[in-house]
Design a protein around this motif. Structure first.
Motif, PDB file in Angstrom:
ATOM      1  N   THR A 176     -25.707  -1.126  -0.946  1.00 40.50           N
ATOM      2  CA  THR A 176     -24.871   0.039  -0.673  1.00 40.50           C
ATOM      3  C   THR A 176     -24.795   0.934  -1.902  1.00 40.50           C
ATOM      4  OG1 THR A 176     -22.837  -1.038  -1.421  1.00 40.50           O
ATOM      5  CG2 THR A 176     -23.438  -1.329   0.900  1.00 40.50           C
ATOM      6  N   ALA A 177     -24.340   2.153  -1.687  1.00 40.48           N
ATOM      7  CA  ALA A 177     -24.142   3.070  -2.808  1.00 40.48           C
ATOM      8  C   ALA A 177     -23.115   2.509  -3.776  1.00 40.48           C
ATOM      9  CB  ALA A 177     -23.686   4.433  -2.283  1.00 40.48           C
ATOM     10  N   GLU A 178     -22.073   1.875  -3.246  1.00 37.25           N
ATOM     11  CA  GLU A 178     -21.040   1.311  -4.104  1.00 37.25           C
ATOM     12  C   GLU A 178     -21.594   0.223  -5.014  1.00 37.25           C
ATOM     13  OE1 GLU A 178     -19.074   2.993  -0.466  1.00 37.25           O
ATOM     14  OE2 GLU A 178     -20.826   1.754  -0.857  1.00 37.25           O
ATOM     15  N   ASN A 179     -22.511  -0.570  -4.486  1.00 32.67           N
ATOM     16  CA  ASN A 179     -23.106  -1.626  -5.310  1.00 32.67           C
ATOM     17  C   ASN A 179     -23.961  -1.044  -6.423  1.00 32.67           C
ATOM     18  OD1 ASN A 179     -21.892  -3.625  -3.797  1.00 32.67           O
ATOM     19  ND2 ASN A 179     -23.652  -3.905  -2.452  1.00 32.67           N
ATOM     20  N   LEU A 180     -24.656   0.050  -6.145  1.00 28.28           N
ATOM     21  CA  LEU A 180     -25.442   0.702  -7.196  1.00 28.28           C
ATOM     22  C   LEU A 180     -24.527   1.260  -8.284  1.00 28.28           C
ATOM     23  CD1 LEU A 180     -28.340   2.657  -5.439  1.00 28.28           C
ATOM     24  CD2 LEU A 180     -28.229   0.272  -6.161  1.00 28.28           C
ATOM     25  N   VAL A 181     -23.364   1.752  -7.877  1.00 28.72           N
ATOM     26  CA  VAL A 181     -22.398   2.250  -8.866  1.00 28.72           C
ATOM     27  C   VAL A 181     -21.964   1.112  -9.779  1.00 28.72           C
ATOM     28  CG1 VAL A 181     -20.101   3.238  -9.192  1.00 28.72           C
ATOM     29  CG2 VAL A 181     -21.585   4.123  -7.388  1.00 28.72           C
ATOM     30  N   GLU A 182     -21.692  -0.057  -9.191  1.00 27.94           N
ATOM     31  CA  GLU A 182     -21.291  -1.211  -9.988  1.00 27.94           C
ATOM     32  C   GLU A 182     -22.372  -1.596 -10.996  1.00 27.94           C
ATOM     33  OE1 GLU A 182     -20.345  -4.335  -7.287  1.00 27.94           O
ATOM     34  OE2 GLU A 182     -18.602  -3.297  -6.427  1.00 27.94           O
ATOM     35  N   GLN A 183     -23.624  -1.345 -10.617  1.00 22.41           N
ATOM     36  CA  GLN A 183     -24.742  -1.656 -11.516  1.00 22.41           C
ATOM     37  C   GLN A 183     -25.056  -0.505 -12.468  1.00 22.41           C
ATOM     38  OE1 GLN A 183     -28.104  -3.386  -9.219  1.00 22.41           O
ATOM     39  NE2 GLN A 183     -26.616  -3.620  -7.555  1.00 22.41           N
ATOM     40  N   ARG A 184     -24.243   0.536 -12.435  1.00 21.74           N
ATOM     41  CA  ARG A 184     -24.366   1.691 -13.327  1.00 21.74           C
ATOM     42  C   ARG A 184     -25.716   2.409 -13.172  1.00 21.74           C
ATOM     43  NH1 ARG A 184     -20.150   1.809 -16.807  1.00 21.74           N
ATOM     44  NH2 ARG A 184     -18.957  -0.118 -17.059  1.00 21.74           N
ATOM     45  N   LYS A 185     -26.204   2.476 -11.927  1.00 22.56           N
ATOM     46  CA  LYS A 185     -27.423   3.223 -11.658  1.00 22.56           C
ATOM     47  C   LYS A 185     -27.099   4.715 -11.584  1.00 22.56           C
ATOM     48  CE  LYS A 185     -29.981  -0.467 -11.128  1.00 22.56           C
ATOM     49  NZ  LYS A 185     -31.128  -0.785 -12.025  1.00 22.56           N
ATOM     50  N   GLU A 186     -28.013   5.544 -12.056  1.00 26.52           N
ATOM     51  CA  GLU A 186     -27.857   6.991 -11.976  1.00 26.52           C
ATOM     52  C   GLU A 186     -29.186   7.636 -11.590  1.00 26.52           C
ATOM     53  OE1 GLU A 186     -24.268   8.480 -14.843  1.00 26.52           O
ATOM     54  OE2 GLU A 186     -26.230   8.179 -15.802  1.00 26.52           O
ATOM     55  N   PHE A 187     -29.088   8.764 -10.892  1.00 29.51           N
ATOM     56  CA  PHE A 187     -30.266   9.452 -10.386  1.00 29.51           C
ATOM     57  C   PHE A 187     -30.121  10.951 -10.590  1.00 29.51           C
ATOM     58  CE2 PHE A 187     -29.577   5.530  -8.125  1.00 29.51           C
ATOM     59  CZ  PHE A 187     -30.828   4.939  -8.082  1.00 29.51           C
ATOM     60  N   ASP A 188     -31.266  11.619 -10.716  1.00 30.68           N
ATOM     61  CA  ASP A 188     -31.247  13.075 -10.849  1.00 30.68           C
ATOM     62  C   ASP A 188     -30.774  13.737  -9.565  1.00 30.68           C
ATOM     63  OD1 ASP A 188     -32.494  13.291 -13.561  1.00 30.68           O
ATOM     64  OD2 ASP A 188     -34.151  12.289 -12.537  1.00 30.68           O
ATOM     65  N   ALA A 189     -31.137  13.160  -8.430  1.00 32.99           N
ATOM     66  CA  ALA A 189     -30.707  13.697  -7.138  1.00 32.99           C
ATOM     67  C   ALA A 189     -30.318  12.550  -6.220  1.00 32.99           C
ATOM     68  CB  ALA A 189     -31.809  14.539  -6.498  1.00 32.99           C
ATOM     69  N   VAL A 190     -29.191  12.711  -5.554  1.00 39.61           N
ATOM     70  CA  VAL A 190     -28.693  11.721  -4.604  1.00 39.61           C
ATOM     71  C   VAL A 190     -28.667  12.381  -3.228  1.00 39.61           C
ATOM     72  CG1 VAL A 190     -26.720  10.305  -3.933  1.00 39.61           C
ATOM     73  CG2 VAL A 190     -27.326  10.546  -6.352  1.00 39.61           C
TER      74      VAL A 190
END
Length: 329
Positions: A196-210
């Motif tokens: 999920t998007a929330e799980n990626l946030v927990e992993q501190r992932k970042e992207f140029d475009a979402v």
């Protein structure tokens, strides 16, 4: 001549009251800043021919068993968080095998895909100052396709040069997406992950475009979902969301006609009360530090069977925004 969408109507947001969002924080009037929008403008530059999303290449039978193993850079075992709607999850799991059947339940998405890709290409080329005439204008940029399904949007993004991560909470969707992407060396670079998007946030992932296309109407907490999208977007990065308006016209066409009369979609695919108006989406994104810059509608021509970008946002619409350099709490 480029079509222009003037968003003066949405500046009446000062008297907007939210409905059906399920979050009491938004059940009151919020005044929008006067300079919230710019004029919507479409790129006049011609784009190179893109491979159609509805490719005739269908996943092999028993695709789940033929999925090639590949190392995952994202933790796929992270716990699912609150924006997941289990009822919606089960709906899409039931039809996951048909993602790449251009005449199946996802036929409307296949028809819509070239038009939403056109909007994304146009806005993001301007945002990142890339040449819209380039075959691969997004080289060196990291995109995430949230709620990627079988990958019918992830693949065109990868062909335009982006380093794409596709995520979906339905494991079967991810398996289908991987199998289809592996049919082409260009798209085989996509990193698909069941999360999920929330799980990626927990992993501190970042992207140029979402990018979250036709997803927000299926989540349990739209406001929390947008907060997660904002957290995944780098400062001054781009966020793109497409969805269906909660209007009587949308009820008549996107639900009654599409699901019950024309049978384009399985009955019950969309719940009218879960849809967001453009005003609501803009203000939710604003609270998440995303400033909506452009918005356009999708209009279907029953004579040609094709979709086009339009000033009309009364049914299907898409919004592009930029993340503020500092995110508010």
């Amino acid at each position: 001549m480029a079509s222009k969408f003037r968003i003066n109507q949405l500046r009446a947001l000062s008297s907007t009251v939210f409905h059906g969002i399920g979050d009491s924080r938004y059940q009151h009037s919020i005044r929008a800043p006067r300079n919230l929008y710019h004029i919507r403008h479409f790129s006049d530059a011609s784009s190179p021919q893109l491979s159609p999303a509805g490719s005739s290449l269908a996943p092999p039978q028993n695709a789940e068993l033929q999925t090639a193993s590949r190392p995952e850079k994202i933790d796929r075992n992270a716990s699912t968080t609150s924006s997941v709607n289990q009822l919606e999850l089960s709906k899409f799991a039931a039809i996951a095998d048909t993602w790449w059947d251009s005449e199946g339940p996802f036929k409307p998405l296949h028809a819509l895909n070239p038009t939403r890709v056109s909007f994304i290409r146009s806005t993001l080329c301007r945002h990142f100052r890339r040449d819209p005439c380039s075959v691969r204008p997004f080289e060196g940029l990291k995109f995430v396709d949230v709620g990627c399904g079988g990958g019918i949007l992830s693949e065109p993004l990868a062909r335009m040069g982006a380093t794409v991560t596709g995520i979906d909470i339905v494991d079967k969707n991810i398996k289908i997406a991987r199998v289809h992407a592996d049919l082409d060396p260009v798209t085989s670079t996509i990193e698909y992950c069941c999360t999920t998007a929330e799980n990626l946030v927990e992993q501190r992932k970042e992207f140029d475009a979402v990018i979250a296309s036709e997803v927000i109407e299926h989540v349990a907490d739209p406001a929390g979902f947008c907060q997660s999208l904002a957290a995944l977007t780098v400062p001054k990065g781009a966020t793109v969301i497409s969805t269906i308006n909660r209007s009587m016209r949308a009820f008549a066409t996107a639900i009654v006609a599409a699901e019950y009369i024309l049978r384009w979609l399985p009955k019950g695919t969309h719940q009218w009360s879960s849809l967001l108006t453009p005003e609501e989406l803009v203000l939710i994104l604003q609270r998440a530090s995303i400033s909506v810059e452009e918005m356009a509608g999708f209009v279907y021509n029953p004579l040609t069977g094709q979709w086009s970008l339009s000033d009309d946002i009364s049914v299907n619409y898409i919004a592009y925004g930029t993340k503020n350099s500092r995110q508010t709490d």
